[in-house]
Design a protein around this motif. Structure first.
Motif, PDB file in Angstrom:
ATOM      1  N   ARG A   1       0.831  -1.215   0.000  1.00  0.00           N
ATOM      2  CA  ARG A   1       0.000   0.000   0.000  1.00  0.00           C
ATOM      3  C   ARG A   1       0.863   1.261   0.000  1.00  0.00           C
TER       4      ARG A   1
ATOM      5  N   LYS B   1      -6.584  -0.134  -1.854  1.00  0.00           N
ATOM      6  CA  LYS B   1      -7.083  -1.212  -2.708  1.00  0.00           C
ATOM      7  C   LYS B   1      -6.040  -2.305  -2.911  1.00  0.00           C
ATOM      8  N   THR B   2      -4.772  -1.949  -2.726  1.00  0.00           N
ATOM      9  CA  THR B   2      -3.698  -2.915  -2.917  1.00  0.00           C
ATOM     10  C   THR B   2      -3.693  -3.917  -1.773  1.00  0.00           C
ATOM     11  N   GLU B   3      -3.730  -5.201  -2.100  1.00  0.00           N
ATOM     12  CA  GLU B   3      -3.780  -6.236  -1.062  1.00  0.00           C
ATOM     13  C   GLU B   3      -2.600  -7.199  -1.129  1.00  0.00           C
TER      14      GLU B   3
ATOM     15  N   TYR C   1      -8.101   5.788  -0.828  1.00  0.00           N
ATOM     16  CA  TYR C   1      -8.865   4.686  -1.427  1.00  0.00           C
ATOM     17  C   TYR C   1      -8.013   3.888  -2.409  1.00  0.00           C
ATOM     18  N   ALA C   2      -7.320   4.594  -3.323  1.00  0.00           N
ATOM     19  CA  ALA C   2      -6.523   3.905  -4.340  1.00  0.00           C
ATOM     20  C   ALA C   2      -5.358   3.142  -3.717  1.00  0.00           C
TER      21      ALA C   2
END
Length: 646
Positions: free
Chosen positions: A580, A643-645, A639-640
């Motif tokens: 992230r 989103k990375t997991e 938010y952007a």
């Protein structure tokens, strides 16, 4: 579009290395790449000419010098993509390194030399060119011995915000894929956002507590105001700097704006009588405290860096004593600098040229005064090179104007002592100040280039050698543009160019050379504060930068740093946090890149007298409206990134 082979910086590119761990750049240190080619040199020269002219005009017109490194990197990536050049990453680093000279040389020139015209003293074109050229050469030579310390030994300890953003542009452009899409998307959002703010005025660039009636009353009576720059590029800069340094910087701003300025407004009757605004008190009284703090923090840094300076000197002695070339001692390509022997000879030759310039170029009256001027240039440039590099490494902003003000004060006092005063003294002090200012600006800018090269895997020796060409082309271009602008607009009168830094230099030097004084008490307060901060273990330079740089540019750094901390600490899985953080860094780099590129577009529009700014709308609703898009921008970043997991 089919993705190219994925390319991204190693996981340990931005963190401190563990014991026994080493950093391996993108480009293989054991392989040779096409770096210096006719294409990369030619494009680099074109870039330095274009951006030197654009930055000089904008800097003198509105007082803002944009950093050219990121726009040049974007253009370089776009050109190599359009020309379908393979393995262009190493060449793009050289293009950026040569072209990036423009912003540094412009800052060194326009902060000091227009004061010559403002004061009405006699200096010709070649004197100005030599002032910028010799200062730039000295800055490069003085910085090279410190390359390994700043870019390698301090790996992961400094954020290098501008170098981070530029590297992301170069790497993502080369590899394409999801990283490039993220960067381009954020660049479009940040660029359009900043263009709408700066060139159209749909909302205010600066949000202040004066937006409400009680805030305006407090600002007027108590001299207390809160200001926030709403630009995307500054928010992105704060994300990359991180919460730790952003908080230290903002603490310096909070001390000045929430305590010192209201205190001065209350204690000094003339401040109340004259109805000085908080901004006027900052410029007149508080900012000199920041200058004193920066100067003392620089001296502290010099003392702490004594080991680095000593090791650089030891290396020079070792180079001189070495006989022949031992292949077993030959460093990796990515560790090759210009040999120390050549650096020492280069410094000696540069200093001799500066002495000849001062003595026989009409700068001073006699050889003794030329020698004094040479000592001032050599000592201040060398000692404050590490300060400039430190500042760039921490916040991406070089306090060169503050250090130049100190140089002018010191130079003026010394020159008066050796019998040089009046117009001749002012001209000499400004030329000396121009040499030092350019040296420090170029040194600070160059450490960014070298860090980019270190991350990617360029050959430092090639970056260092071709930097001299960029400085020479930029010096000739900038001084030519400055002469044309002086003849066209002038620097004094109703329709004159603003040149705020040069006007500040002129306002400072004129009373000194006429028997006046400087705000020594304020400088002393800043110096004592820096000593106390150092004793408490607080980074004095970062804190002092906060006192010197306006609050509206520092507060968004804290917000960006807080966003960075938030997105990188929500998960219990450190790998997810790291992913992230990396995604957020790409987005922040896009904001900076887009803002920088649209800054060039805005400069072109201003040059062409295209005015699309909505003055009436901005004056009535600008600040109130600004809150909404700024919160949306922060929300998009969070938010952007989240989103990375993986």
């Amino acid at each position: 579009m089919e993705d190219k082979k994925p390319m991204q910086l190693p996981e340990n590119a931005h963190r401190e290395l563990k014991e026994g761990e080493s950093y391996r750049p993108l480009l293989d240190p054991n392989r040779k790449y096409a770096e210096v080619t006719p294409y990369s040199v030619a494009v680099g020269i074109v870039m330095v000419i274009i951006f030197s002219a654009a930055a000089a005009y904008l800097g003198l017109k509105v007082g803002q010098v944009f950093e050219a490194a990121i726009p040049i990197a974007i253009i370089a990536v776009g050109m190599t993509s359009a020309l379908k050049k393979n393995d262009s990453l190493a060449q793009n680093v050289i293009i950026q390194s040569i072209g990036g000279c423009s912003g540094a040389v412009v800052a060194g020139a326009i902060f000091t030399l227009p004061a010559i015209y403002i004061l009405g003293v006699e200096v010709n074109y070649w004197q100005m060119v030599l002032s910028s050229l010799l200062g730039g050469v000295l800055g490069i030579l003085f910085l090279i011995p410190f390359r390994k310390y700043f870019v390698k030994e301090m790996h992961g300890k400094y954020p290098f915000p501008e170098a981070t953003a530029t590297t992301q542009v170069l790497v993502s452009g080369e590899s394409g894929g999801s990283s490039a899409k993220t960067l381009i998307g954020a660049g479009l959002i940040g660029g359009l956002y900043d263009f709408v703010v700066a060139s159209m005025g749909l909302w205010s660039e600066t949000l202040t507590s004066r937006v409400v009636a009680w805030g305006a009353a407090i600002a007027d009576k108590a001299k207390l105001v809160v200001k926030l720059n709403t630009g995307a590029a500054v928010l992105g800069l704060g994300f990359i700097i991180g919460l730790k340094y952003a908080l230290i910087i903002c603490c310096g701003s909070f001390l000045v704006w929430f305590f010192i300025i209201p205190l001065i407004g209350y204690v000094l009757p003339e401040a109340q009588a004259a109805g000085l605004t908080p901004e006027a008190i900052f410029s007149t009284y508080a900012r000199p405290i920041g200058i004193g703090g920066i100067a003392m923090a620089g001296i502290i840094g010099i003392v702490k860096s004594f080991g680095v300076i000593k090791s650089a000197a030891s290396l020079a002695v070792k180079e001189f004593r070495r006989k022949g070339g031992d292949e077993s001692e030959k460093p990796l390509r990515t560790e090759e600098d210009i040999p120390m022997k050549r650096i020492v000879f280069g410094v000696v030759i540069a200093l001799l040229c500066i002495f000849a310039f001062f003595a026989f170029g009409g700068v001073v009256h006699n050889v003794w005064q030329a020698l004094v001027g040479l000592v001032i240039v050599a000592v201040i440039s060398f000692l404050f090179t590490t300060v400039a590099a430190n500042a760039i490494a921490i916040v991406g902003s070089n306090p060169v104007s503050g250090m130049t003000l100190m140089t002018l004060i010191i130079a003026s006092v010394i020159l008066i002592a050796v019998g040089l005063k009046g117009n001749a003294g002012m001209a000499a002090a400004l030329i000396i100040g121009g040499v030092v200012c350019t040296a420090l600006a170029v040194a600070g800018s160059f450490i960014t280039d070298l860090k980019i090269g270190y991350w990617i895997g360029s050959t430092p020796r090639k970056q260092e050698g071709w930097k001299f060409l960029g400085v020479a082309v930029s010096a000739i271009t900038v001084c030519g543009v400055m002469m044309v602008l002086n003849k066209t607009y002038g620097f004094t009168g109703d329709q004159a160019l603003v040149a705020p830094q040069a006007n500040a230099m002129a306002a400072l030097i004129q009373p000194l050379m006429s028997g006046g004084g400087a705000p020594w008490l304020l400088y002393g307060i800043g110096a004592m504060l820096a000593l106390v901060l150092n004793w408490l273990g607080i980074p004095a330079l970062a804190f002092s930068l906060g006192m010197f740089i306006p609050l509206d540019l520092n507060l968004p750094l804290l917000i960006g740093g807080a966003v960075s901390w938030f997105v990188s600490s929500r998960s219990k899985d450190e790998k997810i946090n790291a992913a992230r953080q990396e995604k957020g860094t790409l987005i922040a780099s896009g904001f900076i890149a887009g803002g920088a590129l649209m800054g060039v577009v805005s400069a072109i529009l201003k040059f062409a007298n295209v005015d699309i700014f909505l003055y009436g709308w901005n004056a009535r609703f600008g600040e109130a409206v600004a809150i909404i898009p700024y919160l949306l921008l922060i929300g998009y970043t969070v938010y952007a990134s989240m989103k990375t997991e993986k």
